[in-house]
Design a protein around this motif. Structure first.
Motif, PDB file in Angstrom:
ATOM      1  N   GLY A   8    -128.303  72.727   9.018  1.00  0.00           N
ATOM      2  CA  GLY A   8    -128.444  71.233   9.117  1.00  0.00           C
ATOM      3  C   GLY A   8    -127.083  70.611   8.762  1.00  0.00           C
ATOM      4  O   GLY A   8    -127.065  69.950   8.135  1.00  0.00           O
ATOM      5  N   LEU A   9    -126.492  70.587  10.209  1.00  0.00           N
ATOM      6  CA  LEU A   9    -125.895  69.525  10.417  1.00  0.00           C
ATOM      7  C   LEU A   9    -127.122  68.230  11.196  1.00  0.00           C
ATOM      8  O   LEU A   9    -127.774  68.854  11.950  1.00  0.00           O
ATOM      9  N   GLU A  10    -126.499  67.398  11.759  1.00  0.00           N
ATOM     10  CA  GLU A  10    -127.505  66.169  11.886  1.00  0.00           C
ATOM     11  C   GLU A  10    -127.139  66.805  14.086  1.00  0.00           C
ATOM     12  O   GLU A  10    -126.070  66.819  14.186  1.00  0.00           O
ATOM     13  N   ALA A  11    -128.230  66.526  14.211  1.00  0.00           N
ATOM     14  CA  ALA A  11    -129.054  67.714  15.710  1.00  0.00           C
ATOM     15  C   ALA A  11    -127.733  66.489  17.079  1.00  0.00           C
ATOM     16  O   ALA A  11    -126.769  67.643  17.417  1.00  0.00           O
ATOM     17  N   GLN A  12    -127.715  65.505  16.734  1.00  0.00           N
ATOM     18  CA  GLN A  12    -126.932  65.032  17.515  1.00  0.00           C
ATOM     19  C   GLN A  12    -125.161  65.149  17.836  1.00  0.00           C
ATOM     20  O   GLN A  12    -124.586  65.176  19.071  1.00  0.00           O
ATOM     21  N   GLY A  13    -125.174  64.988  17.026  1.00  0.00           N
ATOM     22  CA  GLY A  13    -123.283  65.245  16.334  1.00  0.00           C
ATOM     23  C   GLY A  13    -123.104  66.474  17.368  1.00  0.00           C
ATOM     24  O   GLY A  13    -122.599  66.848  16.931  1.00  0.00           O
ATOM     25  N   ALA A  14    -124.251  67.794  16.163  1.00  0.00           N
ATOM     26  CA  ALA A  14    -123.976  69.185  16.723  1.00  0.00           C
ATOM     27  C   ALA A  14    -124.299  69.211  17.855  1.00  0.00           C
ATOM     28  O   ALA A  14    -123.192  70.159  18.620  1.00  0.00           O
ATOM     29  N   LYS A  15    -125.434  68.442  18.859  1.00  0.00           N
ATOM     30  CA  LYS A  15    -124.735  68.484  20.155  1.00  0.00           C
ATOM     31  C   LYS A  15    -123.611  68.162  20.871  1.00  0.00           C
ATOM     32  O   LYS A  15    -123.154  68.929  21.909  1.00  0.00           O
ATOM     33  N   ALA A  16    -123.196  67.299  20.514  1.00  0.00           N
ATOM     34  CA  ALA A  16    -122.376  66.030  21.250  1.00  0.00           C
ATOM     35  C   ALA A  16    -121.088  67.194  20.875  1.00  0.00           C
ATOM     36  O   ALA A  16    -119.991  67.228  21.705  1.00  0.00           O
ATOM     37  N   LEU A  17    -120.742  68.380  19.334  1.00  0.00           N
ATOM     38  CA  LEU A  17    -119.793  68.333  19.236  1.00  0.00           C
ATOM     39  C   LEU A  17    -119.912  70.523  20.134  1.00  0.00           C
ATOM     40  O   LEU A  17    -118.931  70.609  20.997  1.00  0.00           O
ATOM     41  N   ALA A 124    -111.621  67.447  14.193  1.00  0.00           N
ATOM     42  CA  ALA A 124    -111.668  65.155  14.067  1.00  0.00           C
ATOM     43  C   ALA A 124    -113.343  65.288  14.196  1.00  0.00           C
ATOM     44  O   ALA A 124    -114.146  64.912  13.305  1.00  0.00           O
ATOM     45  N   GLU A 125    -113.575  65.461  15.495  1.00  0.00           N
ATOM     46  CA  GLU A 125    -115.388  65.517  15.707  1.00  0.00           C
ATOM     47  C   GLU A 125    -115.824  65.937  14.165  1.00  0.00           C
ATOM     48  O   GLU A 125    -116.937  66.071  13.756  1.00  0.00           O
ATOM     49  N   ALA A 126    -115.270  67.696  14.086  1.00  0.00           N
ATOM     50  CA  ALA A 126    -116.430  68.748  13.560  1.00  0.00           C
ATOM     51  C   ALA A 126    -116.002  67.588  11.959  1.00  0.00           C
ATOM     52  O   ALA A 126    -117.137  67.813  11.449  1.00  0.00           O
ATOM     53  N   ALA A 127    -115.030  66.808  11.767  1.00  0.00           N
ATOM     54  CA  ALA A 127    -114.771  66.808  10.284  1.00  0.00           C
ATOM     55  C   ALA A 127    -115.847  65.625  10.525  1.00  0.00           C
ATOM     56  O   ALA A 127    -116.283  65.909   8.708  1.00  0.00           O
ATOM     57  N   GLU A 128    -115.668  65.202  11.032  1.00  0.00           N
ATOM     58  CA  GLU A 128    -116.631  63.794  10.811  1.00  0.00           C
ATOM     59  C   GLU A 128    -117.938  64.094  10.429  1.00  0.00           C
ATOM     60  O   GLU A 128    -118.814  63.527  10.159  1.00  0.00           O
ATOM     61  N   GLY A 130    -118.828  66.659   9.423  1.00  0.00           N
ATOM     62  CA  GLY A 130    -119.043  68.139   8.087  1.00  0.00           C
ATOM     63  C   GLY A 130    -119.110  69.208   8.467  1.00  0.00           C
ATOM     64  O   GLY A 130    -119.997  70.379   7.669  1.00  0.00           O
ATOM     65  N   ASP A 131    -118.638  69.459  10.175  1.00  0.00           N
ATOM     66  CA  ASP A 131    -119.243  70.650   9.817  1.00  0.00           C
ATOM     67  C   ASP A 131    -117.862  71.600   9.451  1.00  0.00           C
ATOM     68  O   ASP A 131    -116.984  71.743  10.812  1.00  0.00           O
ATOM     69  N   GLU A 132    -117.547  72.613   8.730  1.00  0.00           N
ATOM     70  CA  GLU A 132    -117.204  72.890   8.454  1.00  0.00           C
ATOM     71  C   GLU A 132    -116.194  74.540   9.520  1.00  0.00           C
ATOM     72  O   GLU A 132    -115.057  75.133   8.947  1.00  0.00           O
ATOM     73  N   GLY A 133    -117.204  74.989   9.810  1.00  0.00           N
ATOM     74  CA  GLY A 133    -117.328  76.151  10.554  1.00  0.00           C
ATOM     75  C   GLY A 133    -116.061  75.934  11.364  1.00  0.00           C
ATOM     76  O   GLY A 133    -115.555  76.666  12.263  1.00  0.00           O
ATOM     77  N   THR A 134    -117.068  74.724  12.260  1.00  0.00           N
ATOM     78  CA  THR A 134    -115.983  74.684  13.541  1.00  0.00           C
ATOM     79  C   THR A 134    -114.532  74.097  13.409  1.00  0.00           C
ATOM     80  O   THR A 134    -113.654  74.202  14.211  1.00  0.00           O
ATOM     81  N   SER A 135    -114.414  73.355  12.177  1.00  0.00           N
ATOM     82  CA  SER A 135    -113.366  72.693  11.421  1.00  0.00           C
ATOM     83  C   SER A 135    -112.252  73.804  11.773  1.00  0.00           C
ATOM     84  O   SER A 135    -111.289  73.998  11.446  1.00  0.00           O
TER      85      SER A 135
END
Length: 157
Positions: A8-17, A124-128, A130-135
């Motif tokens: 459920g995370l934005e795919a491009q943001g997840a790839k960058a992370l 910081a990127e994970a928080a932006e 909304g990726d609680e798991g990585t955070s």
């Protein structure tokens, strides 16, 4: 409409992370091998205590290698797994022929400094995103490693 990945995370943001996590993975792999070498090769009057401490450290790093790789997979990406790629991407360099205990500890402190800094960026990127798991993972790593860095600094005097 945004494309979401399987969690459920934005795919491009997840790839960058995940790309940033692959950078962390590279640093952890080189860090792990350095500490493994310190464990094998340390000499001197503090051999017994450092030999045990280095084993504890590389076991912890090995666990983190696996956790970071699995997080990359959870984000829908692939962890890098070639040591040549790790050497290219890591800001931590190979420590060759280091056997003095104090020098080993100094290398470990510099490596913690590098991974803590990178983990703060990932946090910081994970928080932006909304990726609680990585955070949560990065937050746990940072708090643990800050304490370890303080202890190693105290050890050095």
């Amino acid at each position: 409409m945004q494309q979401l990945n399987v969690i459920g995370l934005e795919a491009q943001g997840a790839k960058a992370l995940a790309d940033k996590l692959n950078e962390l993975l590279a640093n952890y792999q080189v860090f792990y091998m350095n500490v493994r070498g310190f464990h094998w090769n340390v000499r001197g009057e503090r051999f017994f205590e450092l030999h045990v401490k280095f084993e504890e450290t590389y076991n912890d790093l090995l666990l983190k290698v696996d956790e970071v790789a699995e997080r990359i997979l959870t984000l829908g990406q692939r962890p890098r797994h070639a040591y040549s790629a790790y050497l290219e991407q890591s800001s931590i360099t190979e420590a060759k022929d280091v056997h003095d205990g104090r020098e080993c500890v100094e290398h470990i402190l510099q490596s913690y400094k590098a991974v803590i800094q990178l983990q703060r960026e990932i946090l910081a990127e994970a928080a932006e995103l909304g990726d609680e798991g990585t955070s949560a993972l990065m937050s746990d790593y940072i708090s643990q490693q800050e304490k370890t860095a303080w202890m190693l600094t105290s050890y050095l005097g």
